[in-house]
Every structure is written in structure tokens, then in C-alpha cells.
Design an enzyme around this catalytic site. Structure first.
Site, short mmCIF file in Angstrom:
data_model
loop_
_atom_site.label_atom_id
_atom_site.label_comp_id
_atom_site.label_asym_id
_atom_site.label_seq_id
_atom_site.Cartn_x
_atom_site.Cartn_y
_atom_site.Cartn_z
N SER A 20 0.83 -1.21 0.00
CA SER A 20 0.00 0.00 0.00
C SER A 20 0.86 1.26 0.00
O SER A 20 0.55 2.25 -0.67
CB SER A 20 -0.93 -0.01 1.22
OG SER A 20 -1.83 -1.09 1.16
N LYS A 209 18.52 -10.75 9.18
CA LYS A 209 19.06 -9.47 8.69
C LYS A 209 20.58 -9.44 8.81
O LYS A 209 21.27 -8.89 7.94
CB LYS A 209 18.44 -8.32 9.48
CG LYS A 209 16.94 -8.16 9.21
CD LYS A 209 16.31 -7.14 10.14
CE LYS A 209 14.81 -7.01 9.88
NZ LYS A 209 14.15 -6.10 10.86
#
Length: 431
Positions: A20, A209
Site C-alpha cells: 500500500s 538481517k
């Protein structure tokens, strides 16, 4: 006379929080993007599970599809943005897009940590770009910095706060006196933590990560199994209070260190001195320090998650991909590991440590602990005894001088044989 060039068509896989944000940025920043690229950028199709679902960003119904082939088979869609998350179907769809020569931008840390090397190889084979800035640090441009900004330097250390959920929990525990469970429930209520928070609080998110950062920073093929992981699940606020009295704040840090070609990579609770910049990184923010032999120490700070910060990182990659297309250098940027992997052994990993023991409050116990540590070649920097007269026990708080992990492990094993020992509660690194 030539008219305006055709717009660049993007296919979006996923239309959740980050997706979005991407649609919103393309719509709201259309003028700036066109000025930067000389071409208009349009989201042609978006893959969703449920087209009828209410979403914060509105698009024409015909843009939505439930069929991946609508995007993968469309020759006009040159760039695929993957923001589904997770391993499948993301991995299958990204592989197929790359095999068809489409350029891919992904925000998927799980995908890149576990399958990054394979995906990059497929991208090279088919002359496609694969960019993944948003996979680490949200809106912090740490991936591009490692690959481009430090290209002429040799990185020796990467460390920092790279999980916003755990940083929020620890901030609430240290500043508001919350228990771990209270802080976790608050993080879930605010949307910082998932209903199942295991990936965050057990350190796996940060570990993935660190695989990406260490692989890029050290030019080595680092795997998830190479990362020593300790999360914060069930962390006792008593240890946070004791750390505070010693002048430290507890943070979950990811750390990657290279010495003479050998590396150590870990995610673990760490005591950070209050005068260190990381001590003041609060709530869901992230911060990463990178140390290079030439440049010295640098710090990168910003929002580590969220719709628009992460979408900003995605869009920076989209812009880079389009520039590569215009220059005709797509697929040329992807490097391979330069160095063989060599992990440090426990005898080579050196650090300072904090730990807390609960023991019977009896004569000679403290002396026995000090002797056991000394015999294991662990030197004490600071030791404090906090008695609990009602329970006839005492907490023994210890900060060591620099010691090897092997020596510390041996000392803790020997301490378990102490008849007066009730529990070993916390073993943290000290920055």
C-alpha cells in the site's frame, strides 16, 4: 517528432502494509519520479489473495488480480516488486520473474537471508536486476551503503539495533518498568508485534538481517546457521534494573565482526553504555554502526519498519532498476562472494560479559565464585552482591574483563556444580 516515452509498468506482488505504501508513493510523488527518470511510473497490476478486501489505498478494481501469471506473462511489466513476505509463494514467484528476465525488487529478508545467493545467481544468468534495500532497516539505506558507499573500503564490524519490535519492548521495560509480558502485549496492541511474536523476540528476524549485512559487508557466503542467536523472551526486568545501576541499557544487538579473515556473527542481549548512541535509540527505531578500515565508524539511524519508510526503500530500488534499464547495464551490479568463509571458534571470540547468579547467602560462596572464574581464566571487572534476607539468598552480579567465549562457558559449567547455586539467570555481552 518523438512523443513522450511509454510509462514504465510495475507489477506488485502483495498489497499489504508495504505494498500500500508503494502504491501511495508512486501516486503522490509521480511528478518527482518522472522528473528523475524522464518516464512515468505506473502500477499496472497487483497480485492479491482477496480483491474484495478493504484497503487503505484505493486502486481501480481491474488492477487487482489473484493470478500470478497475469503479471509474469505480461511483457509490458518489466519490474516486479515482491512485498508478500515469507518464503512461499514469494520464492517461486521471484524465481519465475527473474527467469523471464524481469527485474525484481523485494523487501523480503527471509527470502534473501535463506535463498539470496541462489536468487542472485539466477538474476545474473538472465541479465536481470535483483534489489533488496528494504529487507533490512526499513527506511535506512544500509544495503546500498554497504554495496556502494563502502566499495573502496574494508568493513571490519557491523553492529546495531535491527529489530523494532524487541527494541520497543526493551524501551518499555527500561523506561516504564514494564515486565516482558506487559511490554509484549503493548507492542502487539500497537501493531509492532505479531500475534505470534517468536521470530522477533527469539532473535530470528534480527539473525536473518545479520546474514544479509554480513554477507554484503564481508563478501563471504554467510548462512543463517552461522549466527549465534539469543533472543529476549522472558527477559527479567530485574536484569534491566541491575544493568541500569551499572550505567548500562539492555538492547538486542546484531553483531558481525571480522578479524584477520575470521568472522563472528551473533544476535544477543547486550549491555550498552548509557553514553553510547545506541542506548538512546528507542521504541521501534533502528540504528546500525558500520566500521571501515579507511572511513572509521559511521552510524545509520531511522525508522526500521512501517508502510512509508519501507516503501521508500523499495522505491529507491525501483528507481535504481529503471536507471540501469535506461543505461543498458541491467544485471551487471551483482557481485559474488570474494572470500571463503571462516568462522571464529569459541576460543577466538573475545568479549566482556554480564551475568547474574542466585546463590544461598552463606559464608564462602562469593569467594568460591571468584576462585572458579579465576581458574577458568575469566577476570572480574566488577562484582556486586545483593542479598535477599527473606529468602536467605543473594543475587551475584558480575561484569567480566575481556575473556574468550570458551573460557566463560567453562566457568559457567563449573559454577553449576556449586552446591549453593540456585540459578544462572542472565548471560549478556557488554558492548
Amino acid at each position: 517528432m518523438g512523443g513522450k516515452p511509454a510509462p514504465v509498468a510495475v507489477g506488485l506482488l502483495g498489497f499489504g502494509t508495504v505494498g500500500s505504501g508503494v502504491v501511495r508513493l508512486i501516486a503522490e510523488h509521480a511528478e518527482e519520479l518522472e522528473a528523475e527518470l524522464g518516464q512515468r511510473l505506473v502500477v499496472k497490476r497487483i497480485l492479491v489473495r482477496d480483491p474484495a478486501k478493504e484497503r487503505p489505498v484505493k486502486v481501480p478494481p481491474e488492477v487487482l488480480t489473484t493470478e500470478p501469471g497475469v503479471i509474469l506473462d505480461d511483457p509490458e511489466i518489466r519490474i516486479v516488486v515482491e512485498v508478500i513476505g515469507g518464503l512461499e509463494p514469494a520464492r517461486t514467484l521471484v524465481l519465475e520473474a527473474l527467469r523471464r528476465g524481469k527485474h525484481v525488487v523485494t523487501a523480503n529478508k527471509d527470502l534473501m537471508a535463506l535463498y539470496g545467493a541462489d536468487l542472485l545467481a539466477v538474476a545474473r544468468e538472465h541479465g536481470a536486476d535483483l534489489y533488496f534495500e528494504a529487507s533490512v532497516g526499513g527506511g535506512i539505506p544500509i544495503i546500498r551503503t554497504l554495496m556502494d558507499g563502502f566499495a573502496s573500503d574494508r568493513i571490519t564490524r557491523i553492529y546495531g539495533i535491527i529489530n523494532g519490535t524487541t527494541n520497543y519492548i526493551l524501551t518499555q521495560m527500561s523506561r516504564q518498568g514494564r515486565s516482558f509480558d506487559e511490554a509484549l502485549r503493548e507492542a502487539q496492541a500497537l501493531g509492532y508485534a505479531e500475534a505470534d511474536p517468536s521470530s522477533d523476540v527469539d532473535g530470528l528476524d534480527a539473525a536473518r538481517k545479520m546474514v544479509i549485512l554480513a554477507t554484503l559487508g564481508f563478501h563471504m557466503p554467510i548462512a543463517l546457521d552461522d549466527v549465534a542467536v539469543q533472543g529476549i523472551r522472558g527477559l527479567d526486568r530485574k536484569d534491566i534494573a541491575y544493568a541500569d545501576e551499572f550505567g548500562y541499557t539492555v538492547k538486542l544487538l546484531g553483531t558481525a565482526i571480522r578479524d584477520d579473515g575470521s568472522v563472528e556473527i551473533a544476535v544477543q542481549p547486550t549491555l550498552v553504555p548509557k553514553d553510547h548512541p545506541l542506548a538512546n535509540v528507542s521504541d521501534a527505531f533502528n540504528a546500525v554502526f558500520v566500521h571501515g578500515e579507511a572511513v572509521g565508524e559511521t552510524m545509520f539511524y531511522g525508522q526500521g519498519a512501517g508502510s512509508l519508510p519501507t516503501a521508500t526503500a523499495v522505491m529507491s530500488d525501483v528507481v535504481a532498476v529503471i536507471k540501469n534499464m535506461l543505461l543498458g547495464v541491467s544485471g551487471k551490479r551483482l557481485g559474488r562472494p570474494l572470500r571463503p568463509k571462516r568462522l571464529k571458534t569459541p576460543a577466538e571470540i573475545v568479549g566482556r560479559y554480564f551475568f547474574r547468579l542466585t546463590v544461598d547467602d552463606a559464608p564462602g560462596v562469593l569467594a568460591h565464585i571468584a576462585r572458579t572464574l579465576s581458574e577458568s581464566e575469566v577476570s572480574i571487572e566488577r562484582i556486586v552482591q545483593v542479598p535477599d534476607p527473606a529468602a536467605r539468598t543473594a543475587d551475584i552480579l558480575i561484569i567480566t574483563h575481556a575473556a574468550t567465549q570458551a573460557a566463560l562457558d567453562a566457568a559457567l559449567t563449573r559454577l553449576k556444580d556449586l552446591s549453593a547455586l540456585r540459578a544462572i539467570h542472565a548471560v549478556f555481552r557488554v558492548l
